[in-house]
Scaffold this motif. Structure first.
Motif, short mmCIF file in Angstrom:
data_model
loop_
_atom_site.label_atom_id
_atom_site.label_comp_id
_atom_site.label_asym_id
_atom_site.label_seq_id
_atom_site.Cartn_x
_atom_site.Cartn_y
_atom_site.Cartn_z
N UNK B 27 0.80 -1.22 0.00
CA UNK B 27 0.00 0.00 0.00
C UNK B 27 0.83 1.27 0.00
N UNK B 28 2.14 1.14 0.02
CA UNK B 28 2.96 2.32 -0.16
C UNK B 28 4.17 1.91 -0.97
N UNK B 29 3.98 1.84 -2.25
CA UNK B 29 5.05 1.37 -3.13
C UNK B 29 5.39 2.51 -4.09
N UNK B 86 21.74 -0.35 -13.92
CA UNK B 86 22.13 -1.28 -12.87
C UNK B 86 22.61 -0.54 -11.63
N UNK B 87 23.31 0.55 -11.85
CA UNK B 87 23.83 1.33 -10.72
C UNK B 87 22.67 1.91 -9.91
N UNK B 88 21.66 2.41 -10.61
CA UNK B 88 20.52 2.98 -9.91
C UNK B 88 19.75 1.88 -9.17
N UNK B 89 19.69 0.71 -9.79
CA UNK B 89 19.01 -0.40 -9.12
C UNK B 89 19.76 -0.78 -7.84
N UNK B 94 16.46 -1.96 -0.07
CA UNK B 94 15.59 -3.13 0.03
C UNK B 94 14.35 -2.77 0.85
N UNK B 95 13.22 -3.39 0.59
CA UNK B 95 12.93 -4.30 -0.52
C UNK B 95 12.69 -3.54 -1.82
N UNK B 96 13.04 -4.15 -2.93
CA UNK B 96 12.89 -3.46 -4.21
C UNK B 96 12.40 -4.44 -5.27
N UNK B 97 11.65 -3.88 -6.20
CA UNK B 97 11.09 -4.70 -7.26
C UNK B 97 11.28 -3.96 -8.58
#
Lengths: 176, 160
Positions: B27-29, B86-89, B94-97
């Protein structure tokens, strides 16, 4: 310039100053091209810039052709414009050996240095005297020059339903 | 899982920790803005007034990777852009999608050539692929709902 067309004017001036420099002159749909031998390129361009009747003070673009399998395989086109006279001329230089390319025009039009880097990046034609040749559009560790005709077009086979698993098995998926 | 029915008069609710955490996450993504091409126009539309992504807890797009949870890769990724992506990722906390939006990001699309990465899953692990060229905002919202389903199913052992 009342009775002399632009193409004739350029041909006369260049031929007068450097006899034998012009390989041939081409006119196509109102566009004038002078095919110049590689050795006399810089002299011709200096003439185009400094002659009062020609007054070509703007180098618009440098474009390279790859005409595989012809010989000479490469050619470099200089699109040159005169702001005071409002006329265009295209100088075309066939390049036999891309490692021994034409002379840099950075001393004639400073923008040429930048455009030559672009040509080297994508087509691999060197310019004598330009020590700035490096990767501009492509990543710095890139191998080869992708706009050449013998450069492979894609680097991955297209994935269809019949070969899905075979490609999926060797696809380099990223790890977390 | 209506809370009211379980609440009674006691003022105490019991639930599983996984459900609580996943409820909070879905609910907060906050999405990370990664518009690379025409898909970004549809992504903006998804976020703006007509489709209103804030209904799903996505109040605003964050250009900052530190404050975002889901990266929406919208558009074709060039080989030169790939290390940046990739650097920004890696900078996202975490957590990240990751949602791969559109055909170009998912598989290269029509650009099967030297310059375009053939699928962003070669650079970052992708959770949801959204098909379309470009996908309509409804399709992207459907992808987000699919991601929500996935996150709700995550167990505590997946969090580590």
């Amino acid at each position: 310039m009342s009775d002399v067309t632009t193409g004739e004017l350029f041909y006369q001036k260049v031929n007068q100053a450097f006899p034998g420099a012009i390989d041939r002159a081409v006119e196509f749909r109102g566009e004038h091209t002078l095919v110049i031998r590689q050795a006399s390129l810089k002299d011709v361009c200096l003439l185009l810039r400094d002659n009062e009747e020609l007054a070509c003070n703007l180098l618009e673009d440098i474009v390279a052709d790859d005409m595989l399998p012809e010989f000479p395989r490469f050619a470099v086109n200089y699109h040159i414009y005169s702001i005071p006279k409002n006329h265009y001329i295209r100088i075309r230089v066939p390049v036999e050996d891309p490692d021994d390319g034409p002379e840099t025009l950075a001393a004639v039009w400073p923008i040429a240095s930048w455009l030559e880097i672009e040509v080297w990046d994508l087509m691999g034609i060197t310019f004598k005297g330009n020590d700035q040749l490096r990767r501009l559009f492509l990543p710095e560790d890139w191998q080869g020059h992708p706009l050449r005709k013998d450069y492979p077009l894609g680097y991955e086979e297209v994935q269809f339903s019949f070969n899905w698993q075979a490609i999926d098995a060797k696809k380099p998926y990223a790890k977390d | 899982m209506g809370v009211e029915q379980k609440l009674g008069n006691m003022g105490v609710v019991t639930t599983r920790l996984e459900d609580l955490v996943n409820w909070g996450r879905t609910n907060s993504m906050w999405p990370m803005l990664f518009g690379l091409a025409c898909c970004a126009i549809e992504m903006m539309s998804m976020q703006a007034a007509h489709y209103d992504a804030s209904r799903f807890g996505m109040e605003l797009m964050r250009p900052s990777p530190r404050q975002s949870d889901v990266m929406i890769v919208a558009g074709r990724v060039s080989r030169k852009m790939a290390p940046v992506l990739r650097r920004l990722y890696d900078q996202m906390s975490e957590p990240k999608w990751v949602i791969s939006m559109g055909d170009c990001a998912s598989c290269g699309g029509v650009f099967n050539n030297y310059a375009i990465v053939q699928g962003v899953d070669e650079i970052v692990p992708v959770d949801v692929y959204v098909a379309g060229c470009p996908p309509r905002p409804e399709a992207l919202i459907d992808g987000i709902m699919t991601l929500h389903e996935k996150v709700r199913g995550e167990g505590m052992k997946d969090w580590a």
